[in-house]
Design a protein around this motif. Sequence first.
Motif, PDB file in Angstrom:
ATOM      1  N   ARG A  13       5.842  18.834  -6.024  1.00 31.50           N
ATOM      2  CA  ARG A  13       6.175  17.423  -5.790  1.00 31.50           C
ATOM      3  C   ARG A  13       6.369  16.709  -7.131  1.00 31.50           C
ATOM      4  NH1 ARG A  13       4.510  14.034  -1.227  1.00 31.50           N
ATOM      5  NH2 ARG A  13       4.683  16.003  -0.126  1.00 31.50           N
ATOM      6  N   ARG A  14       5.493  16.993  -8.087  1.00 29.96           N
ATOM      7  CA  ARG A  14       5.601  16.382  -9.416  1.00 29.96           C
ATOM      8  C   ARG A  14       6.899  16.814 -10.108  1.00 29.96           C
ATOM      9  NH1 ARG A  14       4.234  17.758 -14.784  1.00 29.96           N
ATOM     10  NH2 ARG A  14       3.584  15.966 -15.997  1.00 29.96           N
ATOM     11  N   ARG A  15       7.221  18.108  -9.996  1.00 32.79           N
ATOM     12  CA  ARG A  15       8.446  18.614 -10.621  1.00 32.79           C
ATOM     13  C   ARG A  15       9.668  17.906 -10.053  1.00 32.79           C
ATOM     14  NH1 ARG A  15      12.554  21.602  -9.769  1.00 32.79           N
ATOM     15  NH2 ARG A  15      11.997  22.209  -7.657  1.00 32.79           N
ATOM     16  N   SER A  42       0.849  -1.188   0.000  1.00 29.11           N
ATOM     17  CA  SER A  42       0.000   0.000   0.000  1.00 29.11           C
ATOM     18  C   SER A  42       0.887   1.241   0.000  1.00 29.11           C
ATOM     19  CB  SER A  42      -0.933   0.000   1.208  1.00 29.11           C
ATOM     20  OG  SER A  42      -0.192   0.199   2.381  1.00 29.11           O
ATOM     21  N   ALA A  43       0.282   2.389  -0.277  1.00 25.49           N
ATOM     22  CA  ALA A  43       1.050   3.632  -0.411  1.00 25.49           C
ATOM     23  C   ALA A  43       1.846   3.968   0.832  1.00 25.49           C
ATOM     24  CB  ALA A  43       0.104   4.782  -0.753  1.00 25.49           C
ATOM     25  N   GLY A  44       1.348   3.660   2.001  1.00 30.28           N
ATOM     26  CA  GLY A  44       2.044   3.991   3.229  1.00 30.28           C
ATOM     27  C   GLY A  44       3.130   3.004   3.596  1.00 30.28           C
ATOM     28  N   GLN A  45       3.412   2.031   2.736  1.00 28.35           N
ATOM     29  CA  GLN A  45       4.388   1.006   3.057  1.00 28.35           C
ATOM     30  C   GLN A  45       5.638   1.092   2.212  1.00 28.35           C
ATOM     31  OE1 GLN A  45       2.288  -2.679   2.558  1.00 28.35           O
ATOM     32  NE2 GLN A  45       1.627  -2.693   4.665  1.00 28.35           N
ATOM     33  N   PRO A  82       6.542   5.468   8.832  1.00 29.37           N
ATOM     34  CA  PRO A  82       5.314   5.417   9.613  1.00 29.37           C
ATOM     35  C   PRO A  82       4.139   6.125   8.945  1.00 29.37           C
ATOM     36  CG  PRO A  82       6.911   6.893  10.630  1.00 29.37           C
ATOM     37  CD  PRO A  82       7.588   6.234   9.471  1.00 29.37           C
ATOM     38  N   SER A  83       4.371   7.206   8.235  1.00 29.23           N
ATOM     39  CA  SER A  83       3.289   7.900   7.547  1.00 29.23           C
ATOM     40  C   SER A  83       3.870   8.707   6.403  1.00 29.23           C
ATOM     41  CB  SER A  83       2.542   8.811   8.518  1.00 29.23           C
ATOM     42  OG  SER A  83       3.408   9.801   9.008  1.00 29.23           O
ATOM     43  N   PRO A  84       3.036   8.970   5.389  1.00 28.63           N
ATOM     44  CA  PRO A  84       3.540   9.751   4.261  1.00 28.63           C
ATOM     45  C   PRO A  84       3.810  11.195   4.655  1.00 28.63           C
ATOM     46  CG  PRO A  84       1.218   9.176   3.955  1.00 28.63           C
ATOM     47  CD  PRO A  84       1.672   8.534   5.220  1.00 28.63           C
ATOM     48  N   GLU A  85       4.691  11.815   3.911  1.00 28.74           N
ATOM     49  CA  GLU A  85       5.020  13.218   4.130  1.00 28.74           C
ATOM     50  C   GLU A  85       3.787  14.077   3.862  1.00 28.74           C
ATOM     51  OE1 GLU A  85       7.739  16.443   1.800  1.00 28.74           O
ATOM     52  OE2 GLU A  85       8.537  14.428   2.021  1.00 28.74           O
ATOM     53  N   PRO A  86       3.501  15.062   4.732  1.00 29.10           N
ATOM     54  CA  PRO A  86       2.314  15.902   4.509  1.00 29.10           C
ATOM     55  C   PRO A  86       2.452  16.703   3.216  1.00 29.10           C
ATOM     56  CG  PRO A  86       3.575  16.687   6.403  1.00 29.10           C
ATOM     57  CD  PRO A  86       4.245  15.439   5.914  1.00 29.10           C
ATOM     58  N   LEU A  87       1.332  16.925   2.565  1.00 33.39           N
ATOM     59  CA  LEU A  87       1.353  17.694   1.323  1.00 33.39           C
ATOM     60  C   LEU A  87       1.544  19.186   1.593  1.00 33.39           C
ATOM     61  CD1 LEU A  87      -1.480  15.835  -0.593  1.00 33.39           C
ATOM     62  CD2 LEU A  87       0.976  15.711  -1.028  1.00 33.39           C
ATOM     63  N   ARG A 147       6.651   4.376  -6.996  1.00 33.98           N
ATOM     64  CA  ARG A 147       5.967   4.260  -5.694  1.00 33.98           C
ATOM     65  C   ARG A 147       5.519   5.627  -5.198  1.00 33.98           C
ATOM     66  NH1 ARG A 147      10.162   0.264  -4.207  1.00 33.98           N
ATOM     67  NH2 ARG A 147      11.249   2.010  -3.242  1.00 33.98           N
ATOM     68  N   GLN A 148       6.342   6.644  -5.414  1.00 30.38           N
ATOM     69  CA  GLN A 148       5.974   7.991  -4.981  1.00 30.38           C
ATOM     70  C   GLN A 148       4.752   8.494  -5.753  1.00 30.38           C
ATOM     71  OE1 GLN A 148       7.371   9.801  -2.398  1.00 30.38           O
ATOM     72  NE2 GLN A 148       8.257   7.797  -2.007  1.00 30.38           N
ATOM     73  N   TYR A 149       4.733   8.289  -7.062  1.00 29.27           N
ATOM     74  CA  TYR A 149       3.569   8.671  -7.855  1.00 29.27           C
ATOM     75  C   TYR A 149       2.326   7.933  -7.367  1.00 29.27           C
ATOM     76  CZ  TYR A 149       6.144  11.233 -11.491  1.00 29.27           C
ATOM     77  OH  TYR A 149       6.902  12.139 -12.177  1.00 29.27           O
ATOM     78  N   ARG A 150       2.470   6.646  -7.115  1.00 25.35           N
ATOM     79  CA  ARG A 150       1.341   5.842  -6.659  1.00 25.35           C
ATOM     80  C   ARG A 150       0.830   6.357  -5.314  1.00 25.35           C
ATOM     81  NH1 ARG A 150       2.487  -0.108  -4.787  1.00 25.35           N
ATOM     82  NH2 ARG A 150       3.511   1.141  -3.203  1.00 25.35           N
ATOM     83  N   GLU A 151       1.730   6.624  -4.375  1.00 25.00           N
ATOM     84  CA  GLU A 151       1.330   7.083  -3.052  1.00 25.00           C
ATOM     85  C   GLU A 151       0.549   8.386  -3.127  1.00 25.00           C
ATOM     86  OE1 GLU A 151       2.724  10.011  -0.665  1.00 25.00           O
ATOM     87  OE2 GLU A 151       3.939   8.634   0.511  1.00 25.00           O
ATOM     88  N   ILE A 152       1.060   9.342  -3.869  1.00 23.10           N
ATOM     89  CA  ILE A 152       0.406  10.642  -3.971  1.00 23.10           C
ATOM     90  C   ILE A 152      -0.953  10.501  -4.657  1.00 23.10           C
ATOM     91  CG2 ILE A 152       0.531  12.949  -5.010  1.00 23.10           C
ATOM     92  CD1 ILE A 152       3.626  12.684  -4.629  1.00 23.10           C
ATOM     93  N   THR A 153      -1.001   9.741  -5.742  1.00 22.49           N
ATOM     94  CA  THR A 153      -2.261   9.559  -6.464  1.00 22.49           C
ATOM     95  C   THR A 153      -3.295   8.860  -5.602  1.00 22.49           C
ATOM     96  OG1 THR A 153      -1.052   9.482  -8.558  1.00 22.49           O
ATOM     97  CG2 THR A 153      -3.306   8.621  -8.560  1.00 22.49           C
ATOM     98  N   GLN A 154      -2.887   7.831  -4.853  1.00 24.47           N
ATOM     99  CA  GLN A 154      -3.829   7.154  -3.975  1.00 24.47           C
ATOM    100  C   GLN A 154      -4.334   8.076  -2.879  1.00 24.47           C
ATOM    101  OE1 GLN A 154      -1.592   3.655  -2.832  1.00 24.47           O
ATOM    102  NE2 GLN A 154      -2.600   2.401  -4.376  1.00 24.47           N
TER     103      GLN A 154
END
Length: 116
Positions: free
Chosen positions: A78-80, A11-14, A24-29, A103-110
């Motif tokens: 983030r995309r840049r 999963s995106a958080g893994q 432990p958790s994704p970076e805040p946007l 994985r980074q693209y997937r995490e953000i998109t999810q």
Amino acid sequence: MMYDQTRARQSAGQTPGPAGRRSPSPEPLLPSDAQDKITDRLRHALNTFADTPREALEEAESAYDEATAQLVNALAERRRLLRAGWQDQNPDAQSEELRHALRQYREITQRLLHIH
């Protein structure tokens, strides 16, 4: 290199962190100070609604506009950064580097797809 089914199903958080640990958790946007300012503006709008409903609504709308603008800017940055990390590499770029970007693209998109 073989396709790694285990990593593809994570999963995106893994996403692996240093030394293979899971973060432990994704970076805040948005940075926490920006979130706090917008939250304070919304709280102020709610607290003043009884006395000045129109002004409170305008303040809430302004906070909404600020939040969406900051989110769009943060996502564009983030995309840049992600694109710069893989696009300019030679065609034989390391598979692991490309996998990390994917994985980074997937995490953000999810995360975007799960906003309620």
